[in-house]
Write an enzyme that holds these catalytic residues in place. Structure first.
Site, short mmCIF file in Angstrom:
data_model
loop_
_atom_site.label_atom_id
_atom_site.label_comp_id
_atom_site.label_asym_id
_atom_site.label_seq_id
_atom_site.Cartn_x
_atom_site.Cartn_y
_atom_site.Cartn_z
N CYS A 81 0.81 -1.22 0.00
CA CYS A 81 0.00 0.00 0.00
C CYS A 81 0.84 1.27 0.00
CB CYS A 81 -1.01 -0.03 1.14
SG CYS A 81 -0.90 1.30 2.30
N GLN A 286 -3.40 19.00 12.75
CA GLN A 286 -2.41 17.92 12.91
C GLN A 286 -3.12 16.57 12.95
OE1 GLN A 286 0.81 18.38 12.82
NE2 GLN A 286 1.10 20.55 13.30
N TYR A 315 2.20 30.55 9.65
CA TYR A 315 1.66 29.30 9.09
C TYR A 315 0.79 28.64 10.17
CZ TYR A 315 5.82 30.20 6.23
OH TYR A 315 6.81 30.79 5.47
N GLU A 336 -2.00 33.08 8.36
CA GLU A 336 -2.34 31.83 7.65
C GLU A 336 -2.94 32.20 6.30
OE1 GLU A 336 -2.40 28.33 7.92
OE2 GLU A 336 -3.65 28.39 6.12
N CYS A 411 7.61 19.42 9.33
CA CYS A 411 7.31 18.02 9.02
C CYS A 411 8.23 17.53 7.90
CB CYS A 411 5.85 17.86 8.63
SG CYS A 411 5.39 18.92 7.26
N1 SAH Z 1 0.63 25.45 12.88
C1 SAH Z 1 -0.53 24.76 12.40
C2 SAH Z 1 -0.51 24.49 10.92
C3 SAH Z 1 0.72 23.93 10.32
S1 SAH Z 1 0.57 23.30 8.68
C4 SAH Z 1 -0.77 23.51 13.21
O1 SAH Z 1 0.07 23.07 13.98
O2 SAH Z 1 -1.85 22.92 13.07
C5 SAH Z 1 1.09 24.61 7.68
C6 SAH Z 1 0.04 25.67 7.47
O3 SAH Z 1 0.62 26.69 6.63
C7 SAH Z 1 -1.24 25.23 6.76
O4 SAH Z 1 -2.36 25.63 7.49
C8 SAH Z 1 -1.19 25.96 5.40
O5 SAH Z 1 -2.46 26.32 4.91
C9 SAH Z 1 -0.38 27.19 5.74
N2 SAH Z 1 0.35 27.85 4.64
C10 SAH Z 1 0.88 27.27 3.53
N3 SAH Z 1 1.52 28.20 2.79
C11 SAH Z 1 1.40 29.38 3.46
C12 SAH Z 1 1.87 30.69 3.19
N4 SAH Z 1 2.57 30.96 2.10
N5 SAH Z 1 1.57 31.65 4.08
C13 SAH Z 1 0.86 31.40 5.19
N6 SAH Z 1 0.39 30.15 5.50
C14 SAH Z 1 0.66 29.16 4.64
#
Ligand code: SAH
Length: 456
Positions: A81, A286, A315, A336, A411
């Site tokens: 898979c 997450q 982000y 975001e 990640c």
């Molecule tokens: N800190 C959060 C999300 C992390 S994931 C948590 O722990 O849940 C990364 C995030 O970055 C996502 O929500 C995605 O939509 C956002 N993202 C991606 N490219 C971006 C950009 N250029 N500017 C701002 N946010 C962005």
């Protein structure tokens, strides 16, 4: 899929694992062949199956020597898979691999020799995923199946039971398959571009009894939609909301622009670190709720927050990190790019009674450049970008703003190493702490704590 070869089998020893968890076995010409399902020290017959971008890939035909770290997998199809390359590898060995991988990426990409702490593992490293998304297909007998794409292909490996997903999702998928057959709601076929259901996405709440089902469809309206949904929630009373997402483009991207709530509120709620969060279909959240609490508490520890601090959460997704931090600081600014996630973050602040938090909908780099230009101040920066990492525009603005501390959550170790190396003249690495958010896979989450150098 790369070029096919005439059958070529050789005997070799696995020397190492790549950053994607594949065994490295040298063939007779000493070329590395990348092979899933073989671990360091193991020996066996390997068949070369394809070549891609100059690299050779193979499969294990038979093993003549096995590793003491090899275990019996829970899942029978784990080797085909593609989701769980490590189900046959002891959990202890998986955790060791992840710390080593982070160190390697800093060496290779960041050109830095760093110390990496042992990876924080999960007590029960199964059934953790709170989000799954599966494509659907139909066999000659008209039976509907769903599963995961075989690596680098669009061939669906049918999955009836997945040992890393929340078990509520397993049951719902069985019912969806049955209803698709009885209501004649066909799976979408990528070649003919006909059919209705492209993917089904399921999100489960860990602390609340709430489940979201997103039906990703090729068409806006499909016959018996109302009855299909009615029957689905009747057979699965655990479902609290159903959303239809319409994606009629010919693309690998799963979700389309347009959405319609078919049942319930259109979002689910969950709790993290004592706060409540609303999560919409398109918002990032997450995927391992147990380890997320560990991840966030490690991030908070690394930040050494003070009640006079101004914090930027870049982000931010639905505002989770910033809202957790808001309890210990003066003010949180959060940015975001996905509008649904921004709306969730604003609601989440309200719902938790947090008043020292502001969320902005923008590209993080555009936002921070403007913030620096306007004379903004940051004491602590949390940054948690997607896999492709941040960019120089963002990092240059950070160097101008000079936050005292940066907590970089990532990640993807390769882009993490690249970005940390970019600011390494001004910031000293305090700790690099991998966290196992994705047991059984080669992926790893890492929290890096960075402190501004004194001379700056
Ligand atoms: N800190 C959060 C999300 C992390 S994931 C948590 O722990 O849940 C990364 C995030 O970055 C996502 O929500 C995605 O939509 C956002 N993202 C991606 N490219 C971006 C950009 N250029 N500017 C701002 N946010 C962005």
């Amino acid at each position: 899929m790369g070029k096919k070869f005439a059958k070529e089998i050789f005997h070799g020893i696995c020397r190492d694992l790549t950053h994607e968890g594949k065994g490295v076995v040298l063939n007779q010409s000493n070329d590395p062949v990348f092979v899933p399902g073989i671990f360091p020290g193991e020996e066996g017959d390997i068949e070369i199956t394809y070549k891609r971008a100059g690299a050779l890939f193979g499969r294990v035909v038979s093993l003549s020597k096995t590793s003491p770290d090899r275990i019996d997998p829970k899942c029978r199809i784990c080797s085909s898979c593609g989701g769980c390359c490590f189900q046959q590898y002891s959990y202890k060995a998986q955790l060791e691999y992840k710390s080593k991988k982070v160190k390697e990426q800093f060496r290779k990409i960041g050109k830095m020799d760093v110390d990496v702490l042992p990876t924080v593992g999960m007590d029960v490293p199964y059934y953790y995923r709170n989000k799954i998304q599966m494509p659907f297909g139909k066999d000659e007998k008209g039976n509907v199946y769903c599963g995961f794409y075989k690596e680098n292909t669009h061939v669906i490996v049918p999955v009836n039971e997945c040992f890393i997903e929340d078990q509520r999702a397993t049951h719902i998928l069985q019912v969806v398959k049955k209803l698709m057959k009885s209501f004649r709601v066909d799976p979408y076929n990528e070649d003919s571009r006909r059919g209705i259901i492209r993917h089904v996405l399921i999100r489960t709440s860990y602390y609340k009894k709430q489940v979201m089902v997103v039906l990703v469809t090729n068409v806006d309206v499909f016959p018996s939609r109302g009855n299909f949904v009615k029957e689905l929630v009747k057979e699965c009373p655990e479902i609290t909301t159903v959303v239809q997402n319409i994606n009629s483009r010919s693309t690998n991207v799963i979700l389309g622009e347009k959405e319609r709530v078919l049942f319930g509120p259109g979002y689910i709620e969950d709790s993290l670190c004592g706060l409540w969060f609303q999560i919409s279909a398109k918002s990032f959240y997450q995927t391992n709720p147990v380890m997320t609490e560990k991840l966030y508490s490690l991030a908070m520890e690394a930040a050494h927050l003070k009640d006079t601090d101004i914090v930027l959460d870049a982000y931010s997704g639905i505002g989770t990190i910033g809202l957790v931090a808001s309890r210990s600081v003066k003010e949180v600014i959060s940015v975001e790019i996905v509008p649904q996630a921004v709306r969730d973050a604003i609601k989440n602040a309200k719902r938790n009674g947090v008043v020292n938090f502001r969320e902005y909908a923008a590209d993080a780099s555009d936002f921070i450049v403007k913030y620096a230009k306007e004379g903004g101040k940051i004491d602590v920066l949390f940054m948690d970008p997607p896999r492709k990492g941040s960019d120089e525009k963002f990092l240059n603005a950070v160097l101008k703003l000079k936050p005292k501390r940066i907590v970089y959550i990532s990640c993807e170790p390769s882009t993490l190493a690249r970005d940390v190396a970019y600011i390494a003249n001004s910031y000293e690495i305090e700790t690099i702490q991998p966290v196992d958010m994705f047991p059984q896979s080669f992926h790893v989450e890492t929290v890096v704590s960075l402190l501004r150098k004194q001379r700056e």
